[in-house]
Design an enzyme around this catalytic site. Structure first.
Site, PDB file in Angstrom:
ATOM      1  N   GLU A  25      15.339   4.813  17.108  1.00 16.27           N
ATOM      2  CA  GLU A  25      16.360   4.815  16.045  1.00 16.27           C
ATOM      3  C   GLU A  25      17.315   5.974  16.317  1.00 16.27           C
ATOM      4  O   GLU A  25      17.023   7.112  15.952  1.00 16.27           O
ATOM      5  CB  GLU A  25      15.713   4.950  14.660  1.00 16.27           C
ATOM      6  N   ALA A  34      10.122   0.824   7.012  1.00 20.95           N
ATOM      7  CA  ALA A  34       8.800   1.226   6.538  1.00 20.95           C
ATOM      8  C   ALA A  34       8.396   0.444   5.303  1.00 20.95           C
ATOM      9  O   ALA A  34       9.248   0.070   4.491  1.00 20.95           O
ATOM     10  CB  ALA A  34       8.807   2.709   6.218  1.00 20.95           C
ATOM     11  N   SER A  51       7.728   5.413   4.067  1.00 22.47           N
ATOM     12  CA  SER A  51       9.032   5.796   4.609  1.00 22.47           C
ATOM     13  C   SER A  51       9.252   7.295   4.568  1.00 22.47           C
ATOM     14  O   SER A  51       8.970   7.953   3.563  1.00 22.47           O
ATOM     15  CB  SER A  51      10.146   5.115   3.820  1.00 22.47           C
ATOM     16  N   TRP A  70      19.856   6.795  14.965  1.00 18.72           N
ATOM     17  CA  TRP A  70      20.544   7.268  13.744  1.00 18.72           C
ATOM     18  C   TRP A  70      19.650   8.068  12.781  1.00 18.72           C
ATOM     19  O   TRP A  70      20.132   8.709  11.868  1.00 18.72           O
ATOM     20  CB  TRP A  70      21.085   6.060  12.972  1.00 18.72           C
ATOM     21  N   ASP A 115      19.873   9.196   7.704  1.00 21.65           N
ATOM     22  CA  ASP A 115      20.407   8.221   8.657  1.00 21.65           C
ATOM     23  C   ASP A 115      21.876   8.569   8.856  1.00 21.65           C
ATOM     24  O   ASP A 115      22.653   8.565   7.887  1.00 21.65           O
ATOM     25  CB  ASP A 115      20.268   6.795   8.118  1.00 21.65           C
TER      26      ASP A 115
HETATM   27 ZN   LIG Z   1      16.116   6.215   8.569  1.00 24.63          ZN
END
Ligand SMILES: [Zn+2]
Length: 279
Positions: A250, A186, A191, A252, A200
């Site tokens: 994503e 981002a 973000s 994670w 994450d």
């Molecule tokens: Zn992340």
């Protein structure tokens, strides 16, 4: 006598001129009076409604202001509605999912009480809540249960400040170019990690799979997809939803929403954007 006659004649014609003059003056005066009357009347007609209109305008302006105040009170910092209206009225030029020229807001956006941070709803640069304690506790509980199931979960990145994201994003841009970086990182202010609610997650001992799609194929990755909502987390950027979330898959990246909402979003099998109707 002749003189008198002449005189008389002269006198007569003088009188005649006087009467004509008087007549002209009277007619002129009457004309002026009539003109003045109509002029006055006309002015009244145009002048009269004016104050009524402005009063009405003032009233409706006040009503609008009251409505605005009421909706502001109801929303309590929720700027979505006005943002959406602005967005619809303007021609949006997007660049990798970002709205071109959009400034960072002064307040964060809450939709139905949920803090949202994505490419269309950025955060103020000054927004710095730190890592959410509630989310951290939920993660630790999840990690404890995952350990029992046989996986050692690690949250290798959670809260990231605006400044840190700025450095991170520009490093990625320098390495992979902006178009590639925009798919997985981002821009500062955009973000979800700046909310303190994004984690994450990877597996200890399998660091080579951190930040990779392959993590989603591991037992730990699959366990997370199936169980994270029980602890209040959702897989935030699922496969095939790039158009909606703005990010590639994503495996994670998990977002803390609380057990109740996370369960609902999981049940609905949609992204957070779809669930909140802010696509
Ligand atoms: Zn992340």
């Amino acid at each position: 006598m002749k003189r008198t006659t002449t005189y008389g004649y002269k006198n007569d014609s003088k009188k005649k001129y006087i009467w004509i003059s008087v007549g002209v003056v009277v007619i002129l005066a009457a004309a002026i009076a009539v003109f003045y009357y109509f002029y006055q009347n006309n002015e009244n007609k145009t002048a009269q409604p004016a104050p009524t209109e402005s009063v009405e305008e003032q009233n409706s302006e006040q009503e609008e202001k009251t409505e605005e105040n009421e909706s502001n009170l109801m929303d309590e910092g929720n700027t979505t509605d006005s943002n959406e209206e602005q967005g619809e009225s303007e021609q949006q030029i997007t660049n990798n999912g970002y709205i071109e020229g959009q400034p960072l807001p002064t307040e964060p956006t809450f939709v139905e009480g949920v803090l949202i941070a994505n490419k269309k709803y950025p955060l103020p640069s000054t927004f710095a809540p730190g890592e959410s304690e509630e989310a951290r506790n939920a993660f630790e509980q999840m990690a404890t249960d995952a350990r029992i199931a046989g996986f050692e979960l690690v949250a290798f990145s959670s809260y990231r400040s605006f400044e840190y994201q700025d450095t991170l994003y520009h490093n990625y841009v320098n390495r992979d170019g902006q178009d590639n970086a925009d798919r997985y990182s981002a821009r500062p202010g955009y973000s979800e990690h700046q909310t303190g609610l994004a984690f994450d997650i990877g597996e200890k001992g399998k660091e080579d799979l951190w930040l990779t799609e392959e993590f989603g194929e591991t037992e730990a990755g699959k366990w997370l997809v199936e169980n994270a909502h029980k602890y209040g987390f959702i897989l935030r950027y699922p496969q095939g939803k790039e158009e909606i979330t703005g990010y590639m898959y994503e495996s994670w990246h998990f977002r803390y929403l609380g057990v109740d909402l996370a369960g609902k979003v999981k049940q609905a099998n949609v992204t957070l954007e779809e669930y909140l109707g802010v696509e």
